[in-house]
Design a protein around this motif. Structure first.
Motif, PDB file in Angstrom:
ATOM      1  N   GLU A 132       6.176   4.044   2.002  1.00  0.00           N
ATOM      2  CA  GLU A 132       7.045   3.074   1.323  1.00  0.00           C
ATOM      3  C   GLU A 132       6.414   1.681   1.371  1.00  0.00           C
ATOM      4  OE1 GLU A 132       9.714   4.087  -0.296  1.00  0.00           O
ATOM      5  OE2 GLU A 132       9.482   6.135   0.451  1.00  0.00           O
ATOM      6  N   PRO A 133       6.693   0.839   0.366  1.00  0.00           N
ATOM      7  CA  PRO A 133       6.183  -0.534   0.382  1.00  0.00           C
ATOM      8  C   PRO A 133       6.735  -1.313   1.580  1.00  0.00           C
ATOM      9  CG  PRO A 133       7.052   0.024  -1.780  1.00  0.00           C
ATOM     10  CD  PRO A 133       7.453   1.131  -0.847  1.00  0.00           C
ATOM     11  N   GLU A 134       5.976  -2.299   2.014  1.00  0.00           N
ATOM     12  CA  GLU A 134       6.437  -3.168   3.095  1.00  0.00           C
ATOM     13  C   GLU A 134       7.371  -4.227   2.511  1.00  0.00           C
ATOM     14  OE1 GLU A 134       3.258  -3.595   6.347  1.00  0.00           O
ATOM     15  OE2 GLU A 134       2.123  -3.560   4.456  1.00  0.00           O
ATOM     16  N   ASP A 135       8.261  -4.747   3.345  1.00  0.00           N
ATOM     17  CA  ASP A 135       9.259  -5.709   2.880  1.00  0.00           C
ATOM     18  C   ASP A 135       8.640  -6.935   2.215  1.00  0.00           C
ATOM     19  OD1 ASP A 135      11.361  -4.117   3.690  1.00  0.00           O
ATOM     20  OD2 ASP A 135      11.576  -5.110   5.634  1.00  0.00           O
ATOM     21  N   HIS A 136       7.515  -7.409   2.746  1.00  0.00           N
ATOM     22  CA  HIS A 136       6.895  -8.626   2.194  1.00  0.00           C
ATOM     23  C   HIS A 136       6.245  -8.409   0.822  1.00  0.00           C
ATOM     24  CE1 HIS A 136       2.734  -7.426   3.157  1.00  0.00           C
ATOM     25  NE2 HIS A 136       3.272  -6.870   4.227  1.00  0.00           N
ATOM     26  N   ASP A 137       6.110  -7.159   0.395  1.00  0.00           N
ATOM     27  CA  ASP A 137       5.517  -6.876  -0.919  1.00  0.00           C
ATOM     28  C   ASP A 137       6.440  -7.305  -2.064  1.00  0.00           C
ATOM     29  OD1 ASP A 137       3.321  -5.730   0.341  1.00  0.00           O
ATOM     30  OD2 ASP A 137       4.112  -3.694   0.188  1.00  0.00           O
ATOM     31  N   PHE A 138       7.728  -7.207  -1.846  1.00  0.00           N
ATOM     32  CA  PHE A 138       8.673  -7.503  -2.925  1.00  0.00           C
ATOM     33  C   PHE A 138       8.740  -8.993  -3.286  1.00  0.00           C
ATOM     34  CE2 PHE A 138      10.041  -3.385  -1.210  1.00  0.00           C
ATOM     35  CZ  PHE A 138       9.947  -2.623  -2.365  1.00  0.00           C
ATOM     36  N   PRO A 139       8.817  -9.906  -2.307  1.00  0.00           N
ATOM     37  CA  PRO A 139       8.762 -11.329  -2.680  1.00  0.00           C
ATOM     38  C   PRO A 139       7.423 -11.700  -3.336  1.00  0.00           C
ATOM     39  CG  PRO A 139       9.588 -11.092  -0.435  1.00  0.00           C
ATOM     40  CD  PRO A 139       9.126  -9.734  -0.891  1.00  0.00           C
ATOM     41  N   ALA A 140       6.337 -11.077  -2.890  1.00  0.00           N
ATOM     42  CA  ALA A 140       5.027 -11.338  -3.512  1.00  0.00           C
ATOM     43  C   ALA A 140       5.046 -10.878  -4.968  1.00  0.00           C
ATOM     44  CB  ALA A 140       3.927 -10.623  -2.728  1.00  0.00           C
ATOM     45  N   ALA A 141       5.641  -9.730  -5.217  1.00  0.00           N
ATOM     46  CA  ALA A 141       5.747  -9.222  -6.588  1.00  0.00           C
ATOM     47  C   ALA A 141       6.593 -10.163  -7.433  1.00  0.00           C
ATOM     48  CB  ALA A 141       6.350  -7.820  -6.591  1.00  0.00           C
ATOM     49  N   GLN A 142       7.689 -10.653  -6.871  1.00  0.00           N
ATOM     50  CA  GLN A 142       8.556 -11.554  -7.629  1.00  0.00           C
ATOM     51  C   GLN A 142       7.831 -12.860  -7.958  1.00  0.00           C
ATOM     52  OE1 GLN A 142      12.607 -11.798  -6.395  1.00  0.00           O
ATOM     53  NE2 GLN A 142      12.964 -13.700  -7.516  1.00  0.00           N
ATOM     54  N   ASP A 143       7.092 -13.409  -7.001  1.00  0.00           N
ATOM     55  CA  ASP A 143       6.323 -14.632  -7.263  1.00  0.00           C
ATOM     56  C   ASP A 143       5.381 -14.434  -8.442  1.00  0.00           C
ATOM     57  OD1 ASP A 143       7.510 -16.108  -5.265  1.00  0.00           O
ATOM     58  OD2 ASP A 143       5.872 -15.833  -3.829  1.00  0.00           O
ATOM     59  N   TYR A 144       4.699 -13.306  -8.453  1.00  0.00           N
ATOM     60  CA  TYR A 144       3.758 -13.027  -9.547  1.00  0.00           C
ATOM     61  C   TYR A 144       4.500 -12.835 -10.871  1.00  0.00           C
ATOM     62  CZ  TYR A 144       0.219 -10.894 -12.442  1.00  0.00           C
ATOM     63  OH  TYR A 144      -0.628 -10.620 -13.481  1.00  0.00           O
TER      64      TYR A 144
END
Length: 124
Positions: A15-27
């Protein structure tokens, strides 16, 4: 880790790590309005993790393969050497291309290890 010993389970987290989602949103906020980007990330959080070949993800994204000398690609290759697993890639279907919302460097790292290995990803 030797290339012939690589398996999806040895290389990737499930599963993705929690910090991946804010990074995706920033992009994604660079490409879409913030509200739209937020909705995409919410869908990514709920999506099932699937697998696709690294060479196919790279082709669909129309992005260039980063060189092995890229600092972030090198960091990911070192992680794998130390038996640390990589986080699945977060993908969004664009109009005519695939958007790598998070995980471009991990994808390039994976490609250098073996372009045919299945890569865990979330796709919306």
């Amino acid at each position: 880790m030797k290339k012939n010993m690589l398996t999806r389970d040895k290389l990737w987290l499930k599963e993705p790590e929690d910090h991946d989602f804010p990074a995706a949103q920033d992009y994604l906020e660079l490409l879409f309005e913030p509200d739209q980007a937020k909705k995409m990330v919410e869908k990514l959080k709920k999506a099932t993790t699937i697998t696709k070949k690294s060479k196919d993800i790279l082709r669909a994204s129309k992005l260039a393969l980063l060189p092995e000398t890229n600092i972030h690609v090198k960091e990911n290759l070192k992680k794998v050497e130390k038996n640390k697993k990589l986080s699945p890639i977060l993908l969004v279907r664009g109009q005519n291309e695939l958007i790598i919302a998070d995980g471009y460097h991990r994808l390039c790292c994976s490609y250098y290890l073996t372009e045919d290995l299945e890569v865990p990803c979330r796709l919306v």
